[in-house]
Design an enzyme around this catalytic site. Structure first.
Site, PDB file in Angstrom:
ATOM      1  CD  GLU A   6      -1.785   7.796   3.259  1.00 63.12           C
ATOM      2  OE1 GLU A   6      -2.634   8.581   2.775  1.00 63.12           O
ATOM      3  OE2 GLU A   6      -2.097   6.733   3.797  1.00 63.12           O
TER       4      GLU A   6
ATOM      5  CG  ASP B 177      -2.140   0.862   1.065  1.00 61.25           C
ATOM      6  OD1 ASP B 177      -2.353   1.416  -0.029  1.00 61.25           O
ATOM      7  OD2 ASP B 177      -2.890   0.997   2.042  1.00 61.25           O
TER       8      ASP B 177
ATOM      9  CG  HIS C  70      -5.905   4.289   4.983  1.00 60.50           C
ATOM     10  ND1 HIS C  70      -6.153   5.182   3.993  1.00 60.50           N
ATOM     11  CD2 HIS C  70      -5.347   3.225   4.379  1.00 60.50           C
ATOM     12  CE1 HIS C  70      -5.750   4.692   2.836  1.00 60.50           C
ATOM     13  NE2 HIS C  70      -5.266   3.498   3.053  1.00 60.50           N
TER      14      HIS C  70
END
Length: 187
Positions: free
Chosen positions: A34, A32, A179
């Site tokens: 950001e 993932d 998150h």
């Protein structure tokens, strides 16, 4: 079907040795990112954090240490209040390495593996490709992709809202979610 790579292993046989070809399935890299989010048409997304864990495709157990890094943007002005609330602060990014210093590590984390994650086809993998293009390097290439967004959308439709991770957590009664990629360090 999973792509397989061929690995040659030397094996001792009596007085001589031989080489045997052994099939090895590529690991799964759950990852993932950001990013900053652009406010206007001339602004672009900037990679700020990358995290990945590596799993055996058959046993779904970790096969290597997770890799997580913050990435210092060329302009710290991309740090917004929203990012600060997630813990991605100017101070943390000031001390982070620029992308070109972690590019080899990210390439090694992803290249030749099966990529897995939520919305990686249209978002995360594009961010990775943009970051590598920005430094004039070829991006890592996956052996395949597993994107949970289309899988869950197909299975649940829009019952879980916009299919963002926080809404899915609510739908499945998983409680409040944070998150952030850095959480991979605690896996």
């Amino acid at each position: 079907m999973l792509a397989k790579t061929m690995v040659y292993m030397s094996m001792e046989e009596g007085e001589g040795s031989s080489r045997a070809m052994v099939e090895k399935e590529p690991e799964i890299a759950f990852f993932d990112v950001e990013t900053s989010m652009p406010w206007g048409p001339r602004e672009r997304r900037t990679l700020l954090e990358f995290g990945s864990i590596f799993l055996c495709p058959r046993q779904l157990v970790e096969v290597a240490e997770p890799f997580v890094t913050l990435v210092r943007p060329s302009d710290l002005g991309v740090v917004t209040e929203t990012l600060e609330r997630k813990g991605i602060t100017r101070g943390a990014l000031e001390d982070a390495p620029p992308f070109y210093e972690v590019a080899d590590n990210i390439h090694n984390a992803l290249h030749g593996r099966i990529w897995a994650g939520h919305n990686i086809i249209s978002f995360d993998s594009e961010i990775i490709r943009e970051a590598f293009a920005e430094i004039g390097r070829s991006p890592p290439e996956p052996k395949g992709m597993i994107d949970t967004l289309p899988l869950l959308t197909q299975t649940f439709g829009r019952r879980a809202g916009n299919m963002k991770m926080a809404n899915l957590a609510d739908y499945f009664n998983l409680g409040p979610q944070i998150h952030r990629r850095i959480i991979f360090q605690n896996c």
